[in-house]
Scaffold this motif. Structure first.
Motif, PDB file in Angstrom:
ATOM      1  N   GLY A 157       0.817  -1.201   0.000  1.00  0.00           N
ATOM      2  CA  GLY A 157       0.000   0.000   0.000  1.00  0.00           C
ATOM      3  C   GLY A 157       0.852   1.253   0.000  1.00  0.00           C
ATOM      4  N   ILE A 158       0.193   2.351  -0.326  1.00  0.00           N
ATOM      5  CA  ILE A 158       0.849   3.654  -0.306  1.00  0.00           C
ATOM      6  C   ILE A 158       0.044   4.571   0.596  1.00  0.00           C
ATOM      7  N   ILE A 159       0.720   5.267   1.495  1.00  0.00           N
ATOM      8  CA  ILE A 159       0.061   6.165   2.432  1.00  0.00           C
ATOM      9  C   ILE A 159      -0.404   7.414   1.695  1.00  0.00           C
ATOM     10  N   ARG A 160      -1.692   7.747   1.843  1.00  0.00           N
ATOM     11  CA  ARG A 160      -2.262   8.936   1.225  1.00  0.00           C
ATOM     12  C   ARG A 160      -2.906   9.778   2.322  1.00  0.00           C
ATOM     13  N   ILE A 161      -2.218  10.813   2.738  1.00  0.00           N
ATOM     14  CA  ILE A 161      -2.725  11.697   3.785  1.00  0.00           C
ATOM     15  C   ILE A 161      -2.485  13.144   3.390  1.00  0.00           C
ATOM     16  N   ARG A 162      -3.230  14.057   3.973  1.00  0.00           N
ATOM     17  CA  ARG A 162      -3.057  15.484   3.711  1.00  0.00           C
ATOM     18  C   ARG A 162      -2.128  16.129   4.730  1.00  0.00           C
ATOM     19  N   SER A 163      -1.952  15.491   5.860  1.00  0.00           N
ATOM     20  CA  SER A 163      -1.052  16.040   6.883  1.00  0.00           C
ATOM     21  C   SER A 163       0.369  15.551   6.644  1.00  0.00           C
ATOM     22  N   ASP A 164       1.255  15.935   7.543  1.00  0.00           N
ATOM     23  CA  ASP A 164       2.662  15.585   7.377  1.00  0.00           C
ATOM     24  C   ASP A 164       2.940  14.117   7.679  1.00  0.00           C
ATOM     25  N   ARG A 165       2.193  13.550   8.600  1.00  0.00           N
ATOM     26  CA  ARG A 165       2.501  12.185   8.995  1.00  0.00           C
ATOM     27  C   ARG A 165       1.236  11.456   9.456  1.00  0.00           C
ATOM     28  N   LEU A 166       1.336  10.115   9.432  1.00  0.00           N
ATOM     29  CA  LEU A 166       0.254   9.247   9.894  1.00  0.00           C
ATOM     30  C   LEU A 166       0.789   8.422  11.067  1.00  0.00           C
ATOM     31  N   GLU A 167       0.129   8.506  12.190  1.00  0.00           N
ATOM     32  CA  GLU A 167       0.610   7.810  13.389  1.00  0.00           C
ATOM     33  C   GLU A 167       0.308   6.309  13.326  1.00  0.00           C
ATOM     34  N   ILE A 168       1.276   5.525  13.795  1.00  0.00           N
ATOM     35  CA  ILE A 168       1.137   4.067  13.906  1.00  0.00           C
ATOM     36  C   ILE A 168       0.811   3.745  15.366  1.00  0.00           C
ATOM     37  N   HIS A 169      -0.221   2.923  15.587  1.00  0.00           N
ATOM     38  CA  HIS A 169      -0.632   2.557  16.944  1.00  0.00           C
ATOM     39  C   HIS A 169      -0.341   1.081  17.216  1.00  0.00           C
ATOM     40  N   SER A 170      -0.200   0.751  18.490  1.00  0.00           N
ATOM     41  CA  SER A 170       0.121  -0.632  18.872  1.00  0.00           C
ATOM     42  C   SER A 170      -1.067  -1.576  18.713  1.00  0.00           C
ATOM     43  N   GLY A 171      -2.262  -1.033  18.574  1.00  0.00           N
ATOM     44  CA  GLY A 171      -3.449  -1.846  18.388  1.00  0.00           C
ATOM     45  C   GLY A 171      -4.419  -1.168  17.447  1.00  0.00           C
ATOM     46  N   PRO A 172      -5.509  -1.833  17.122  1.00  0.00           N
ATOM     47  CA  PRO A 172      -6.467  -1.299  16.155  1.00  0.00           C
ATOM     48  C   PRO A 172      -7.374  -0.233  16.757  1.00  0.00           C
ATOM     49  N   GLY A 173      -6.825   0.941  17.037  1.00  0.00           N
ATOM     50  CA  GLY A 173      -7.608   2.036  17.577  1.00  0.00           C
ATOM     51  C   GLY A 173      -6.724   3.157  18.067  1.00  0.00           C
ATOM     52  N   THR A 174      -7.291   4.365  18.145  1.00  0.00           N
ATOM     53  CA  THR A 174      -6.496   5.524  18.567  1.00  0.00           C
ATOM     54  C   THR A 174      -6.203   5.510  20.058  1.00  0.00           C
ATOM     55  N   THR A 175      -6.884   4.631  20.807  1.00  0.00           N
ATOM     56  CA  THR A 175      -6.621   4.558  22.252  1.00  0.00           C
ATOM     57  C   THR A 175      -5.333   3.795  22.559  1.00  0.00           C
ATOM     58  N   TYR A 176      -4.828   3.057  21.588  1.00  0.00           N
ATOM     59  CA  TYR A 176      -3.575   2.336  21.794  1.00  0.00           C
ATOM     60  C   TYR A 176      -2.395   3.307  21.656  1.00  0.00           C
ATOM     61  N   ARG A 177      -1.283   2.969  22.276  1.00  0.00           N
ATOM     62  CA  ARG A 177      -0.129   3.868  22.278  1.00  0.00           C
ATOM     63  C   ARG A 177       0.463   4.013  20.874  1.00  0.00           C
ATOM     64  N   ILE A 178       1.077   5.146  20.636  1.00  0.00           N
ATOM     65  CA  ILE A 178       1.698   5.451  19.341  1.00  0.00           C
ATOM     66  C   ILE A 178       3.106   4.846  19.308  1.00  0.00           C
ATOM     67  N   THR A 179       3.380   4.076  18.294  1.00  0.00           N
ATOM     68  CA  THR A 179       4.684   3.404  18.181  1.00  0.00           C
ATOM     69  C   THR A 179       5.551   3.971  17.058  1.00  0.00           C
ATOM     70  N   GLY A 180       5.001   4.835  16.214  1.00  0.00           N
ATOM     71  CA  GLY A 180       5.783   5.413  15.117  1.00  0.00           C
ATOM     72  C   GLY A 180       4.886   6.235  14.210  1.00  0.00           C
ATOM     73  N   ASN A 181       5.402   6.598  13.062  1.00  0.00           N
ATOM     74  CA  ASN A 181       4.602   7.383  12.120  1.00  0.00           C
ATOM     75  C   ASN A 181       5.073   7.121  10.698  1.00  0.00           C
ATOM     76  N   LEU A 182       4.212   7.447   9.737  1.00  0.00           N
ATOM     77  CA  LEU A 182       4.496   7.274   8.319  1.00  0.00           C
ATOM     78  C   LEU A 182       4.297   8.609   7.596  1.00  0.00           C
ATOM     79  N   ARG A 183       4.998   8.768   6.465  1.00  0.00           N
ATOM     80  CA  ARG A 183       4.884   9.994   5.672  1.00  0.00           C
ATOM     81  C   ARG A 183       3.922   9.787   4.511  1.00  0.00           C
ATOM     82  N   ASN A 184       3.435  10.863   3.985  1.00  0.00           N
ATOM     83  CA  ASN A 184       2.581  10.799   2.812  1.00  0.00           C
ATOM     84  C   ASN A 184       3.371  10.256   1.621  1.00  0.00           C
ATOM     85  N   GLY A 185       2.775   9.265   0.920  1.00  0.00           N
ATOM     86  CA  GLY A 185       3.443   8.650  -0.226  1.00  0.00           C
ATOM     87  C   GLY A 185       4.351   7.504   0.130  1.00  0.00           C
TER      88      GLY A 185
END
Length: 220
Positions: A157-185
């Protein structure tokens, strides 16, 4: 004729008298009636008092009778700690003392299958065992009960976002802790596991599926 009838009457009277004497001497009520009332009361009171001193409660008096010339036998129904006992007490007329016979026969009103103190030890052990089994079933794959597996077909897949980065979470939801981030494209590989609108990355972590443009032709 009169002599014969008189003989029958005499014989009947003698037989009735003998039967009455035999019944009276064998009757418990008659035997108990020979015991003076004041002696019976003293014997009963002494036996009941001794039973209460031992922690028993009186239900009722079964019998009070003479055992021999010196002893009065008192039979009582008693209770203690939810159990029912039928005990025999021997009261000595001369000394005024009472002694209970050693009896092992008891009738239990309630007897639990497992002692409460033993139950208190068993239940926590059972609970710990169940908790261990539950944890073990989840240990190797934490999200199995929440996710749909498609591990035989991974996708790129390719990340398609309008912001600078997309946060990676430890589980399937925003309540899980952030483990990293991805860039657009940025290109990513999905593991093939999904939970609602979340997708798992092949190298770990979860991202919202709506921000991933997938290429279904890419497989491992």
């Amino acid at each position: 004729m009169k002599t014969w009838k008189s003989s029958i009457k005499v014989s009947s009277s003698v037989a009735f008298t003998i039967a009455a004497i035999a019944w009276l001497t064998s009757s418990p009520t008659h035997a108990q009636s020979k015991l003076p009332a004041n002696v019976a009361i003293r014997a009963q009171d002494a036996c009941v008092e001794q039973a209460r001193a031992k922690g028993f409660s009186l239900e009722n008096v079964v019998s009070v009778e003479s055992a021999n010339a010196d002893t009065v036998r008192v039979v009582l129904n008693l209770t203690q700690n939810g159990q029912q006992y039928k005990l025999t007490c021997n009261y000595n007329k001369a000394s005024g003392t009472s002694v209970y016979e050693d009896t092992n026969s008891t009738t239990y009103k309630y007897q639990p299958l497992i002692n409460p103190w033993l139950l208190g030890l068993v239940l926590p052990l059972v609970g710990l065992g169940l908790l261990w089994l539950w944890t073990r079933s989840r240990g190797s794959d934490k999200y199995d009960r929440y996710t749909r597996k498609d591990q035989d077909r991974r996708s790129e897949g390719i990340i398609r976002i309008r912001s600078d980065r997309l946060e990676i979470h430890s589980g399937p939801g925003t309540t899980y802790r952030i483990t990293g981030n991805l860039r657009n494209g940025q290109r990513v590989i999905l593991s093939g596991r999904y939970n609602n609108n979340w997708a798992e990355l092949a190298d770990g972590g979860w991202i919202p599926l709506q921000y991933v443009e997938t290429n279904a032709q890419y497989t491992h």
